[in-house]
Design a protein around this motif. Structure first.
Motif, PDB file in Angstrom:
ATOM      1  N   LYS A 150     -32.468 -63.877  39.013  1.00  0.00           N
ATOM      2  CA  LYS A 150     -32.457 -65.083  38.500  1.00  0.00           C
ATOM      3  C   LYS A 150     -33.072 -66.243  39.275  1.00  0.00           C
ATOM      4  CE  LYS A 150     -29.429 -68.412  35.937  1.00  0.00           C
ATOM      5  NZ  LYS A 150     -27.932 -68.660  35.453  1.00  0.00           N
ATOM      6  N   ASP A 174     -34.253 -66.384  33.742  1.00  0.00           N
ATOM      7  CA  ASP A 174     -32.659 -65.822  34.231  1.00  0.00           C
ATOM      8  C   ASP A 174     -32.661 -64.367  34.018  1.00  0.00           C
ATOM      9  OD1 ASP A 174     -32.045 -68.617  34.127  1.00  0.00           O
ATOM     10  OD2 ASP A 174     -30.875 -68.490  32.077  1.00  0.00           O
ATOM     11  N   PRO A 182     -32.663 -67.151  45.398  1.00  0.00           N
ATOM     12  CA  PRO A 182     -31.337 -67.888  45.682  1.00  0.00           C
ATOM     13  C   PRO A 182     -30.212 -67.164  45.478  1.00  0.00           C
ATOM     14  CG  PRO A 182     -33.090 -69.253  44.349  1.00  0.00           C
ATOM     15  CD  PRO A 182     -33.634 -67.705  44.578  1.00  0.00           C
ATOM     16  N   GLY A 183     -29.322 -67.068  46.487  1.00  0.00           N
ATOM     17  CA  GLY A 183     -27.941 -66.496  46.271  1.00  0.00           C
ATOM     18  C   GLY A 183     -28.156 -65.053  47.150  1.00  0.00           C
ATOM     19  N   PHE A 184     -29.289 -64.633  47.746  1.00  0.00           N
ATOM     20  CA  PHE A 184     -29.396 -63.572  48.407  1.00  0.00           C
ATOM     21  C   PHE A 184     -30.128 -63.908  49.718  1.00  0.00           C
ATOM     22  CE2 PHE A 184     -28.995 -62.169  44.312  1.00  0.00           C
ATOM     23  CZ  PHE A 184     -28.063 -61.016  44.264  1.00  0.00           C
ATOM     24  N   GLU A 234     -17.979 -64.680  54.189  1.00  0.00           N
ATOM     25  CA  GLU A 234     -19.353 -65.385  54.354  1.00  0.00           C
ATOM     26  C   GLU A 234     -18.812 -66.859  54.408  1.00  0.00           C
ATOM     27  OE1 GLU A 234     -20.875 -64.294  50.695  1.00  0.00           O
ATOM     28  OE2 GLU A 234     -19.409 -64.501  49.698  1.00  0.00           O
ATOM     29  N   ILE A 265     -23.840 -70.865  51.045  1.00  0.00           N
ATOM     30  CA  ILE A 265     -24.442 -70.182  49.971  1.00  0.00           C
ATOM     31  C   ILE A 265     -25.986 -70.070  50.528  1.00  0.00           C
ATOM     32  CG2 ILE A 265     -25.405 -70.431  47.530  1.00  0.00           C
ATOM     33  CD1 ILE A 265     -23.256 -72.376  47.066  1.00  0.00           C
ATOM     34  N   ASP A 275     -29.375 -70.153  50.040  1.00  0.00           N
ATOM     35  CA  ASP A 275     -30.235 -71.115  49.263  1.00  0.00           C
ATOM     36  C   ASP A 275     -31.329 -71.694  50.250  1.00  0.00           C
ATOM     37  OD1 ASP A 275     -28.957 -73.288  50.346  1.00  0.00           O
ATOM     38  OD2 ASP A 275     -28.404 -73.813  48.501  1.00  0.00           O
ATOM     39  N   ASP A 303     -25.189 -77.464  50.774  1.00  0.00           N
ATOM     40  CA  ASP A 303     -23.876 -77.173  50.452  1.00  0.00           C
ATOM     41  C   ASP A 303     -22.984 -77.309  51.500  1.00  0.00           C
ATOM     42  OD1 ASP A 303     -25.843 -74.897  51.122  1.00  0.00           O
ATOM     43  OD2 ASP A 303     -23.831 -73.648  51.266  1.00  0.00           O
ATOM     44  N   TYR A 305     -26.472 -69.927  55.815  1.00  0.00           N
ATOM     45  CA  TYR A 305     -25.457 -68.955  55.268  1.00  0.00           C
ATOM     46  C   TYR A 305     -25.075 -68.092  56.536  1.00  0.00           C
ATOM     47  CZ  TYR A 305     -23.867 -64.938  52.558  1.00  0.00           C
ATOM     48  OH  TYR A 305     -23.234 -63.773  52.077  1.00  0.00           O
ATOM     49  N   ARG A 332     -22.663 -64.365  57.268  1.00  0.00           N
ATOM     50  CA  ARG A 332     -22.006 -63.115  56.807  1.00  0.00           C
ATOM     51  C   ARG A 332     -21.455 -62.180  57.710  1.00  0.00           C
ATOM     52  NH1 ARG A 332     -25.211 -60.818  52.199  1.00  0.00           N
ATOM     53  NH2 ARG A 332     -25.921 -59.379  53.256  1.00  0.00           N
TER      54      ARG A 332
END
Length: 646
Positions: free
Chosen positions: A358, A388, A409-411, A447, A450, A452, A457, A629, A631
């Motif tokens: 997405k 999406d 985004p998100g990975f 983590e 985010i 991105d 954030d 980010y 993790r």
């Protein structure tokens, strides 16, 4: 003006083209825009400036032995003028400058053809240029190229570049002493006695109005009386360097409006194309559209003109590629190709089945390694955003060989499709479902942030009230305020940041930039941040992975130590990285970096553990990094409920 069709008048030293709406005067044969007449205003440009400092193409270039990104500034002046098209519907003009060996060391070794187009019933004009380096010419570096318009200081005081980024701007003289006081670098000025007392105490800095390429389609200025909007519309990013998230300047105090095609801002020398001796190269920059609008309704005038400019921008985007430029180097729609497909994400530690990518950014750029597109600066790139469900369509691609790239985004990480895609005129390539497997070796133990590619954030502090730009008070882009790097030492006066997993909140407890600390003797020192976490059990024979994604790096070095802050050798060092200067330039991101740190389970203990993240370089206040980010992954054989649980 009331004319039928487009009219052209050629004089000894000037060329005038008009269509009954707009009248544009250019120097002959230089091709500098010296005047723009519209809505009863004789010249929207600053007539007190020299003619060569009103509306012009420019570039900065240097020899390949010159370090850094500062070179010779060149306002490009043509030496020959030619009419390419002349009829009632359209006039296209060409101003060329040809290079030969007698000019070596004096002018950039490029043939440059600047084009200007006026069309009938069109409230504005178009401009584009073709740059060419022949295969027997010397090497050079090109640090920047752009179009600049210097508008009337008397008339244009209101700037707009987004729905929530527009305001009445300071005057140029407000930046000069004694009205303005220089701050930490020349671009930033504190307004101590501005003409408008309401602006007293504000900071003006052109970098506060930077914008990602993907978001920079229209920006400009408004004159309230008579009502005139001057807008620079960029309908495509294919000719801009660095991809969709490369940042460039837009409009700023001057009043100045820019179309930047190539620059080292927010990237440093990585985005400076270096042309070798004998390297053949040609590129078309533009066209961009200079759009003028007006209104008879004084109510909500600024918003009216801005909304109209956005509508015109949409028309220009939908019309791309244009069918009217005459140069054969500018390819029309039937000379281009298309690619579509669907991008999915596979991460078995999140879900067994594939995940729709997405909002992924997908694009074609010259062949290279995964992620190489963000440093690519010579050729064309073509980008789109997946829906999406991960479906995408990339259209109007110039013929050539490309890799398909993506980031989601998100990975974390970057995707590259293994096969080279050869685009031919009229082709329609369907790649079908393609799957991106982000870097992953084990389950997530914890983590921070985010993924991105920005630090937005994390915690961005309020500015020092002595140094604010009122536009960004209570604004989502509060990171654009001046001097935020100094707030770190104020918030952490005695010791550096400590983040406790499971207790701390990264939106409040993780400062957006790991900056240096100023000492009493006015020198600087690096800083060490701590991440504290608990392990119920530690797999002593297992291997853990610490993934660190950086959103920015400036002359910095990231070192990681585990449970021993004084260890002589860190378990990881990035070495010296980054020149993007995003901390000083309010960018919240520069170039993206992703590091994987292997951590032996023998270094971890049951119970309390600490990672020490040291930014060891200390060359000044703007040296540092921004995290995207972080993790920690457990060994591959473990699960989140197993002996390595946190």
């Amino acid at each position: 003006m009331s004319l039928t069709g487009v009219q052209l008048l050629i004089e000894d030293t000037h060329v005038v083209v008009e269509n009954g709406i707009v009248k544009v005067t250019l120097s002959n044969p230089e091709g500098i825009v010296t005047g723009i007449e519209y809505n009863g205003v004789d010249n929207l440009l600053e007539y007190l400036n020299e003619e060569s400092n009103r509306g012009y193409w420019d570039l900065v270039w240097s020899s390949p032995t010159s370090p850094g990104t500062k070179g010779m500034f060149d306002v490009i002046k043509g030496t020959e003028f030619q009419v390419i098209v002349e009829n009632e519907e359209q006039v296209e003009l060409s101003f060329t400058r040809t290079w030969d060996a007698s000019l070596e060391g004096k002018l950039v070794p490029l043939n440059i053809d600047k084009r200007f187009i006026m069309r009938g019933c069109c409230s504005g004009f178009y401009t584009y240029a073709i740059y060419e380096h022949l295969d027997d010419w010397p090497a050079f570096d090109m640090d920047e190229t752009r179009i600049a318009f210097k508008l009337s200081r008397e008339k244009f005081h209101y700037m707009a570049m987004a729905d929530n980024r527009q305001r009445k701007m300071p005057l140029p003289q407000d930046r000069d002493s004694p009205r303005g006081q220089k701050l930490a670098y020349p671009e930033a000025v504190l307004l101590v006695n501005p003409v408008d007392p309401e602006m007293k105490g504000e900071v003006d800095d052109k970098y506060q109005y930077s914008c990602d390429n993907k978001d920079s389609r229209v920006h400009g200025w408004i004159c309230p009386e008579p009502a005139v909007g001057f807008w620079l519309i960029t309908p495509s990013n294919e000719f801009r360097s660095g991809g969709p998230v490369k940042q460039n300047l837009t409009s700023h105090v001057g009043p100045t409006t820019l179309a930047v095609f190539l620059s080292a801002h927010y990237s440093g020398e990585d985005l400076v194309p270096k042309f070798k001796a004998g390297e053949a190269w040609k590129k078309v920059f533009g066209p961009v559209f200079i759009y003028l609008n007006s209104s008879d309704n004084e109510d909500n005038l600024f918003n009216q003109l801005w909304e109209d400019a956005k509508l015109q921008m949409q028309i220009e985007v939908q019309s791309w590629p244009y069918n009217f430029p005459a140069s054969q180097d500018y390819l029309k729609w039937d000379e281009r190709g298309n690619v579509n497909g669907r991008l999915l994400v596979r991460d078995r530690y999140i879900r067994d089945e594939n995940i729709s990518a997405k909002g992924a950014y997908v694009g074609l750029a010259p062949p290279g390694e995964a992620g190489s597109w963000q440093r690519e600066c010579k050729n064309y790139q073509f980008w789109a955003k997946a829906d999406d469900e991960g479906y995408f369509s990339i259209s109007n691609i110039r013929p050539g060989d490309y890799n398909f790239y993506a980031w989601v985004p998100g990975f974390i990480g970057d995707y590259r499709y293994d096969e080279v895609l050869s685009i031919t005129p009229g082709c329609y390539i369907v790649v079908g479902d393609i799957v991106y497997e982000p870097p992953r070796d084990g389950p997530t133990l914890w983590e921070i942030g985010i993924p991105d590619r920005t630090a937005a954030d994390f915690f961005v502090p309020d500015p020092n009230p002595k140094y604010i730009n009122k536009l960004y008070v209570n604004h989502p882009d509060k990171f654009r305020q001046y001097g935020l790097w100094e707030r770190y030492a104020e918030l952490y006066p005695d010791k550096d940041l400590i983040y406790t997993v499971g207790v701390s909140d990264y939106t409040q407890d993780w400062f957006f930039a790991q900056v240096t600390r100023k000492k009493d003797d006015n020198t600087y020192q690096g800083t060490t941040w701590q991440i504290k976490f608990k392990l119920d059990k530690a797999n002593k024979r297992g291997s853990y992975k610490l993934r660190i994604a950086l959103a920015s790096a400036t002359f910095s070095e990231l070192q990681v130590r585990v449970n021993d802050p004084k260890a002589a050798r860190p378990v990881f060092s990035s070495g010296l990285i980054g020149r993007d200067n995003s901390i000083a330039r309010h960018g919240i991101h520069g170039l993206y970096w992703l590091f994987t740190v292997d951590i032996s389970g023998a270094r971890l203990v049951e119970g309390d553990n600490t990672f020490f993240l040291t930014q060891s370089r200390a060359g000044g206040p703007f040296v540092g990094i921004m995290y995207d980010y972080i993790r920690l992954e457990g060994p591959p054989s473990s699960t989140s409920n197993d002996a390595d649980g946190i």
